[in-house]
Design a protein around this motif. Sequence first.
Motif, PDB file in Angstrom:
ATOM      1  N   PRO A  33     -10.265   6.618   4.796  1.00  0.00           N
ATOM      2  CA  PRO A  33      -8.941   6.460   4.193  1.00  0.00           C
ATOM      3  C   PRO A  33      -8.499   5.005   4.171  1.00  0.00           C
ATOM      4  O   PRO A  33      -8.845   4.214   5.061  1.00  0.00           O
ATOM      5  CB  PRO A  33      -8.038   7.288   5.122  1.00  0.00           C
ATOM      6  CG  PRO A  33      -8.736   7.237   6.448  1.00  0.00           C
ATOM      7  CD  PRO A  33     -10.203   7.275   6.112  1.00  0.00           C
ATOM      8  N   ALA A  34      -7.733   4.667   3.163  1.00  0.00           N
ATOM      9  CA  ALA A  34      -7.155   3.320   3.095  1.00  0.00           C
ATOM     10  C   ALA A  34      -5.989   3.192   4.069  1.00  0.00           C
ATOM     11  O   ALA A  34      -5.700   2.104   4.572  1.00  0.00           O
ATOM     12  CB  ALA A  34      -6.677   3.027   1.675  1.00  0.00           C
ATOM     13  N   LEU A  35      -5.321   4.328   4.331  1.00  0.00           N
ATOM     14  CA  LEU A  35      -4.170   4.364   5.239  1.00  0.00           C
ATOM     15  C   LEU A  35      -4.299   5.572   6.147  1.00  0.00           C
ATOM     16  O   LEU A  35      -4.552   6.689   5.689  1.00  0.00           O
ATOM     17  CB  LEU A  35      -2.866   4.448   4.447  1.00  0.00           C
ATOM     18  CG  LEU A  35      -1.580   4.656   5.262  1.00  0.00           C
ATOM     19  CD1 LEU A  35      -1.325   3.470   6.186  1.00  0.00           C
ATOM     20  CD2 LEU A  35      -0.382   4.881   4.334  1.00  0.00           C
ATOM     21  N   LEU A  36      -4.114   5.352   7.444  1.00  0.00           N
ATOM     22  CA  LEU A  36      -4.198   6.416   8.437  1.00  0.00           C
ATOM     23  C   LEU A  36      -2.845   6.580   9.111  1.00  0.00           C
ATOM     24  O   LEU A  36      -2.289   5.623   9.655  1.00  0.00           O
ATOM     25  CB  LEU A  36      -5.266   6.076   9.481  1.00  0.00           C
ATOM     26  CG  LEU A  36      -5.493   7.086  10.603  1.00  0.00           C
ATOM     27  CD1 LEU A  36      -5.971   8.425  10.056  1.00  0.00           C
ATOM     28  CD2 LEU A  36      -6.503   6.536  11.613  1.00  0.00           C
ATOM     29  N   LEU A  37      -2.298   7.797   9.077  1.00  0.00           N
ATOM     30  CA  LEU A  37      -1.048   8.128   9.749  1.00  0.00           C
ATOM     31  C   LEU A  37      -1.365   8.806  11.075  1.00  0.00           C
ATOM     32  O   LEU A  37      -2.071   9.818  11.106  1.00  0.00           O
ATOM     33  CB  LEU A  37      -0.196   9.075   8.900  1.00  0.00           C
ATOM     34  CG  LEU A  37       0.093   8.687   7.448  1.00  0.00           C
ATOM     35  CD1 LEU A  37       0.957   9.770   6.792  1.00  0.00           C
ATOM     36  CD2 LEU A  37       0.776   7.336   7.368  1.00  0.00           C
ATOM     37  N   LEU A  38      -0.843   8.270  12.173  1.00  0.00           N
ATOM     38  CA  LEU A  38      -1.075   8.822  13.505  1.00  0.00           C
ATOM     39  C   LEU A  38       0.261   9.202  14.132  1.00  0.00           C
ATOM     40  O   LEU A  38       1.135   8.343  14.297  1.00  0.00           O
ATOM     41  CB  LEU A  38      -1.783   7.798  14.396  1.00  0.00           C
ATOM     42  CG  LEU A  38      -3.148   7.288  13.935  1.00  0.00           C
ATOM     43  CD1 LEU A  38      -3.636   6.190  14.879  1.00  0.00           C
ATOM     44  CD2 LEU A  38      -4.152   8.424  13.876  1.00  0.00           C
ATOM     45  N   THR A  77      -8.837  -0.423   7.534  1.00  0.00           N
ATOM     46  CA  THR A  77      -7.918   0.707   7.376  1.00  0.00           C
ATOM     47  C   THR A  77      -6.537   0.334   7.897  1.00  0.00           C
ATOM     48  O   THR A  77      -6.386  -0.070   9.053  1.00  0.00           O
ATOM     49  CB  THR A  77      -8.424   1.940   8.144  1.00  0.00           C
ATOM     50  OG1 THR A  77      -9.706   2.311   7.641  1.00  0.00           O
ATOM     51  CG2 THR A  77      -7.468   3.124   7.996  1.00  0.00           C
ATOM     52  N   ALA A  78      -5.526   0.453   7.052  1.00  0.00           N
ATOM     53  CA  ALA A  78      -4.143   0.253   7.493  1.00  0.00           C
ATOM     54  C   ALA A  78      -3.728   1.450   8.340  1.00  0.00           C
ATOM     55  O   ALA A  78      -4.160   2.576   8.092  1.00  0.00           O
ATOM     56  CB  ALA A  78      -3.213   0.093   6.299  1.00  0.00           C
ATOM     57  N   MET A 130       0.819  -1.205   0.000  1.00  0.00           N
ATOM     58  CA  MET A 130       0.000   0.000   0.000  1.00  0.00           C
ATOM     59  C   MET A 130       0.862   1.269   0.000  1.00  0.00           C
ATOM     60  O   MET A 130       0.658   2.189  -0.777  1.00  0.00           O
ATOM     61  CB  MET A 130      -0.913   0.013   1.213  1.00  0.00           C
ATOM     62  CG  MET A 130      -1.749   1.268   1.336  1.00  0.00           C
ATOM     63  SD  MET A 130      -2.953   1.165   2.656  1.00  0.00           S
ATOM     64  CE  MET A 130      -4.097   0.015   1.937  1.00  0.00           C
ATOM     65  N   LEU A 131       1.851   1.297   0.885  1.00  0.00           N
ATOM     66  CA  LEU A 131       2.770   2.438   0.961  1.00  0.00           C
ATOM     67  C   LEU A 131       4.199   1.933   0.987  1.00  0.00           C
ATOM     68  O   LEU A 131       4.525   1.020   1.744  1.00  0.00           O
ATOM     69  CB  LEU A 131       2.499   3.274   2.213  1.00  0.00           C
ATOM     70  CG  LEU A 131       3.435   4.477   2.398  1.00  0.00           C
ATOM     71  CD1 LEU A 131       3.099   5.595   1.404  1.00  0.00           C
ATOM     72  CD2 LEU A 131       3.354   5.022   3.823  1.00  0.00           C
TER      73      LEU A 131
END
Length: 232
Positions: A151-156, A183-184, A1-2
């Motif tokens: 979102p497909a990807l969540l940055l925390l 969600t990744a 994914m990333l």
Amino acid sequence: MLRVDNVVAGYTDVDILHGVSIQIDKNEIVTVIGPNGAGKSTLMKTIIGLTKFRGGEILFGGESIVGMRPDKIVRKGMGYVPQERNIFPTLTVLENLEIGVFVDRGCLDENLGEVLRIFPELRGRLHQKTGTMSGGEQKMVAVGRALITEPALLLLDEPSSALSPKLRDLLFQKIEAINETGTAITMVEQNAKKALAISDRGYILEMGKNRFEGEGKSLLEDADVRGLYLGG
């Protein structure tokens, strides 16, 4: 994914990241830890397009997002919750969530129910000014705003920062619940033991470079990692 490959980035004329590489697959929880000044928050900001990029590659869904504006990256399916200044305190909870759907106003009604399912604590607070809420509740609003567009990807970035132990444990439960929806999640977290315990994989940065990587539980059991970064 990333895929972040050998990235060099920083601020103005100063590089903070010196060839960092990480990878996040679908449905994973990946934690990035390390000492203060290791470049963890800079990595999150670089992925979402908020730093000076000087080298390497960042692929999201197989497409390069290097040089792309943060709002364009959000439209492609990435959410970001910074450590600080992550809410609008003079606005209500609902108004904060509405800001999150600037990319697609039509998704508010559809996705608000899912956000409130994950954060039922906010259900009776939609018209309350966010600045009058507790730190834990404000963090829920910030994460909810990032989730409103699915979102497909969540940055925390440091999600448990400044929270009490009880609220910190609750937030980690919420993170697992979000991940269960598909969600990744990639998070920078000082509570390394708790974060790695719920993570599929982890990365440890030091001085802007990769130092260790592996499965979350394996890193928890690694003697060098425990001695250097987890307090023995």
